[in-house]
Design a protein around this motif. Structure first.
Motif, PDB file in Angstrom:
ATOM      1  N   UNK A  61       0.838  -1.204   0.000  1.00 58.30           N
ATOM      2  CA  UNK A  61       0.000   0.000   0.000  1.00 58.30           C
ATOM      3  C   UNK A  61       0.870   1.251   0.000  1.00 58.30           C
ATOM      4  N   UNK A  62       1.944   1.218   0.772  1.00 58.67           N
ATOM      5  CA  UNK A  62       2.823   2.388   0.845  1.00 58.67           C
ATOM      6  C   UNK A  62       3.473   2.689  -0.497  1.00 58.67           C
ATOM      7  N   UNK A  63       3.711   1.639  -1.288  1.00 59.87           N
ATOM      8  CA  UNK A  63       4.338   1.826  -2.602  1.00 59.87           C
ATOM      9  C   UNK A  63       3.362   2.380  -3.629  1.00 59.87           C
ATOM     10  N   UNK A 116       0.650 -14.172  -2.269  1.00 57.63           N
ATOM     11  CA  UNK A 116       0.545 -13.588  -0.942  1.00 57.63           C
ATOM     12  C   UNK A 116       1.457 -12.358  -0.919  1.00 57.63           C
ATOM     13  N   UNK A 117       1.232 -11.452   0.010  1.00 55.52           N
ATOM     14  CA  UNK A 117       1.964 -10.182  -0.035  1.00 55.52           C
ATOM     15  C   UNK A 117       3.476 -10.310  -0.090  1.00 55.52           C
ATOM     16  N   UNK A 118       4.090 -11.213   0.703  1.00 55.54           N
ATOM     17  CA  UNK A 118       5.549 -11.302   0.691  1.00 55.54           C
ATOM     18  C   UNK A 118       6.067 -11.771  -0.660  1.00 55.54           C
ATOM     19  N   UNK A 119       5.348 -12.699  -1.302  1.00 55.10           N
ATOM     20  CA  UNK A 119       5.752 -13.150  -2.630  1.00 55.10           C
ATOM     21  C   UNK A 119       5.579 -12.035  -3.649  1.00 55.10           C
ATOM     22  N   UNK A 120       4.517 -11.258  -3.464  1.00 57.15           N
ATOM     23  CA  UNK A 120       4.294 -10.108  -4.342  1.00 57.15           C
ATOM     24  C   UNK A 120       5.494  -9.158  -4.275  1.00 57.15           C
ATOM     25  N   UNK A 121       5.925  -8.835  -3.053  1.00 63.40           N
ATOM     26  CA  UNK A 121       7.029  -7.885  -2.909  1.00 63.40           C
ATOM     27  C   UNK A 121       8.305  -8.379  -3.579  1.00 63.40           C
ATOM     28  N   UNK A 122       8.548  -9.688  -3.525  1.00 61.32           N
ATOM     29  CA  UNK A 122       9.810 -10.206  -4.046  1.00 61.32           C
ATOM     30  C   UNK A 122       9.738 -10.633  -5.509  1.00 61.32           C
ATOM     31  N   UNK A 123       8.534 -10.867  -6.043  1.00 59.03           N
ATOM     32  CA  UNK A 123       8.446 -11.456  -7.377  1.00 59.03           C
ATOM     33  C   UNK A 123       7.538 -10.720  -8.366  1.00 59.03           C
ATOM     34  N   UNK A 124       6.611  -9.899  -7.893  1.00 57.82           N
ATOM     35  CA  UNK A 124       5.701  -9.217  -8.811  1.00 57.82           C
ATOM     36  C   UNK A 124       6.459  -8.207  -9.665  1.00 57.82           C
ATOM     37  N   UNK A 125       6.009  -8.027 -10.916  1.00 53.99           N
ATOM     38  CA  UNK A 125       6.674  -7.108 -11.836  1.00 53.99           C
ATOM     39  C   UNK A 125       5.646  -6.181 -12.491  1.00 53.99           C
ATOM     40  N   UNK A 126       6.130  -5.028 -12.926  1.00 53.53           N
ATOM     41  CA  UNK A 126       5.306  -4.062 -13.669  1.00 53.53           C
ATOM     42  C   UNK A 126       5.541  -4.319 -15.159  1.00 53.53           C
ATOM     43  N   UNK A 127       4.785  -5.235 -15.734  1.00 54.13           N
ATOM     44  CA  UNK A 127       5.018  -5.615 -17.123  1.00 54.13           C
ATOM     45  C   UNK A 127       4.557  -4.548 -18.103  1.00 54.13           C
ATOM     46  N   UNK A 128       3.444  -3.893 -17.805  1.00 57.72           N
ATOM     47  CA  UNK A 128       2.894  -2.927 -18.761  1.00 57.72           C
ATOM     48  C   UNK A 128       3.521  -1.539 -18.637  1.00 57.72           C
ATOM     49  N   UNK A 129       4.413  -1.328 -17.664  1.00 55.69           N
ATOM     50  CA  UNK A 129       5.164  -0.088 -17.575  1.00 55.69           C
ATOM     51  C   UNK A 129       4.383   1.113 -17.088  1.00 55.69           C
ATOM     52  N   UNK A 160       4.005   1.893 -13.947  1.00 55.25           N
ATOM     53  CA  UNK A 160       4.511   2.309 -12.652  1.00 55.25           C
ATOM     54  C   UNK A 160       3.919   1.570 -11.471  1.00 55.25           C
ATOM     55  N   UNK A 161       2.986   0.660 -11.738  1.00 56.43           N
ATOM     56  CA  UNK A 161       2.360  -0.107 -10.657  1.00 56.43           C
ATOM     57  C   UNK A 161       2.400  -1.592 -11.004  1.00 56.43           C
ATOM     58  N   UNK A 162       2.558  -2.433  -9.996  1.00 55.44           N
ATOM     59  CA  UNK A 162       2.484  -3.882 -10.180  1.00 55.44           C
ATOM     60  C   UNK A 162       1.067  -4.297  -9.801  1.00 55.44           C
TER      61      UNK A 162
END
Length: 493
Positions: free
Chosen positions: A257-259, A281-294, A296-298
């Motif tokens: 949320x802070x991001x 889950x949130x921790x996996x999101x932080x370490x693995x999620x990517x912004x593919x469409x560019x 600025x948000x995952x």
């Protein structure tokens, strides 16, 4: 017009995007021998026979199988909030229609009311707020995220549910790899061919594997849960059984949320905190999620699933996916095959298995590969498979053999492959949990120690079964069934 036809068409345009989605510990009800890899995410399998639609609007609110889908190592042992969800967790929750939906208000929200503990939710939240602020969480952000949050009786009921019977693997596969799911996957593969090609090029992961994960995790975005993630995780943390895990995931959720990747209102998911199309889950999101469409948000919740799909591909790539290598191949075993070689952890080069006369089911040679295992999930009377390293990579997403087999097979079918050739022993009845406990207890008393009597069939129990079978001159396939139960009963009488 039937209910499937009435469902709104999933609004995914041919953009430069695509998508993908049993909480490792956030819902773990299995035995230590079946415990997943790193505690990362929970997983839920939505009902297969639904057509894709736009992302849901948030609301407040035996045979024993090889392994039923279990807490995923990247994040989910789920349980969606939708009435269309079909849950397949190690201890799968009941269908939502069978779940009490009453929610407790702040006035009644005490641990004693919900789970037999003594600390009130208000007191827990105050303590957690101090811990969160000491970890750098902004006080204003915390207060906004927790505004109006109370414990959920529904989440606790889903978390507590223990099924009486195991679901046979073939029933799980029937749903997970249904004709509707196959046809929807093929349609989306064609619609997003350019996007999937870009994801493959960037991450080196087969696009059909990514589509299969999307399909199994959320029925291609039709249902990824509608419970506010802060609420579900706060409920689990307050309950106390998995406070450490749930609080860490809450901290990760607050950092998301802070991001600015998502607002609290849009951060919804399963009862165990798995989020978006591909159930991170949130921790996996932080370490693995990517912004593919560019942008600025995952955003793994968006109607455009590209960030979610690319994030799943990135997860598999980081877990060691081998580009161009198979995950699983159905086998033809030679007459007289030593089923003891199909034991957990026995791995050989494909060439070594071929030297024993093992071929693919169509008679062709096995694809080259190292560290290949032979799987016989339904014993000597069911199909046999060669599991390559990529198979174990899929299990890093959800540490269940049944889940990995479903993902690999759905990917094959999306790509035009054929159904499994060998049949399953469908006449075998599922065993009740107390019958599995009885098998474990009797085997141990006979000198074949299962290292516990928890009603969960894992590597240690299967190893004990093999030793028992060998001692009786039976095929040592480690298969737990009603027939085995009868045999151990006779042996102990």
């Amino acid at each position: 017009m039937n209910s499937e036809t009435r469902r709104a068409r999933f609004p995914l345009g041919p953009t430069v995007c695509a998508c993908l989605a049993l909480t490792v510990q956030a819902g773990w009800a299995g035995s230590p021998e079946e415990a997943p890899n790193p505690p990362l995410k929970p997983i839920l399998l939505a009902e297969a026979n639904v057509a894709p639609r736009s992302a849901p609007q948030p609301t407040a609110q035996g045979p024993a199988p090889v392994q039923a889908p279990q807490p995923a190592s990247h994040g989910s042992r789920t349980g969606r909030g939708s009435s269309r969800a079909e849950l397949f967790a190690p201890s799968p929750p009941p269908r939502p229609g069978e779940i009490a939906t009453a929610e407790l208000g702040a006035g009644a929200a005490s641990s004693k009311t919900l789970a037999g503990a003594t600390q009130s939710f208000v007191d827990w939240r105050a303590g957690f707020r101090q811990r969160a602020l000491s970890q750098g969480v902004d006080s204003g952000l915390f207060d906004r995220a927790f505004s109006g949050i109370t414990p959920s009786a529904r989440v606790l009921e889903l978390d507590r549910f223990q099924p009486e019977f195991s679901r046979p693997l073939w029933e799980y596969l029937d749903r997970a790899v249904s004709e509707t799911r196959i046809s929807n996957g093929r349609r989306l593969a064609a619609e997003y061919a350019t996007t999937m090609r870009m994801i493959e090029e960037r991450h080196g992961v087969d696009g059909n594997i990514v589509l299969a994960i999307w399909g199994i995790e959320s029925a291609y975005g039709a249902d990824y849960g509608n419970i506010p993630v802060i609420r579900s995780l706060a409920t689990l943390a307050h309950d106390g059984r998995r406070r450490g895990f749930a609080e860490q995931e809450l901290l990760s959720a607050l950092r998301i949320l802070a991001a600015g990747d998502v607002t609290p209102e849009r951060m919804v998911g399963s009862w165990a905190g798995a989020m978006g199309h591909t159930q991170f889950i949130p921790s996996s999101y932080l370490s693995r999620a990517v912004d593919f469409d560019g942008d600025g948000r995952r955003d793994v919740w968006a109607a455009d699933p590209s960030d979610a799909l690319a994030s799943a591909a990135n997860y598999l790539a980081r877990a060691g996916w081998q580009r161009g290598a198979p995950a699983v191949v159905e086998l033809r075993l030679p007459q007289g095959f030593d089923y003891g070689l199909a034991a957990d952890g026995v791995r050989r080069d494909a060439a070594a298995w071929s030297a024993l006369g093992i071929t693919a089911i169509d008679g062709t040679s096995l694809p080259q590969g190292k560290a290949v295992e032979i799987l016989i999930p339904a014993g000597s009377r069911g199909p046999a498979f060669a599991a390559y390293p990529n198979f174990r990579v899929i299990k890093r997403y959800n540490n269940a053999t049944s889940y990995a087999l479903a993902v690999a097979h759905l990917a094959e079918r999306i790509g035009g492959g054929n159904p499994f050739v060998a049949g399953w022993p469908r006449a075998d009845r599922p065993l009740a949990r107390d019958e599995i406990v009885e098998i474990q207890r009797r085997l141990t008393s006979l000198g074949f120690d299962t290292r516990g009597t928890d009603g969960i069939i894992g590597p240690l129990t299967r190893a004990a079964v093999r030793r028992f079978q060998e001692s009786r001159g039976k095929v040592p396939d480690g298969y737990v069934s009603a027939t085995l139960l009868d045999e151990v009963r006779r042996s102990g009488s």
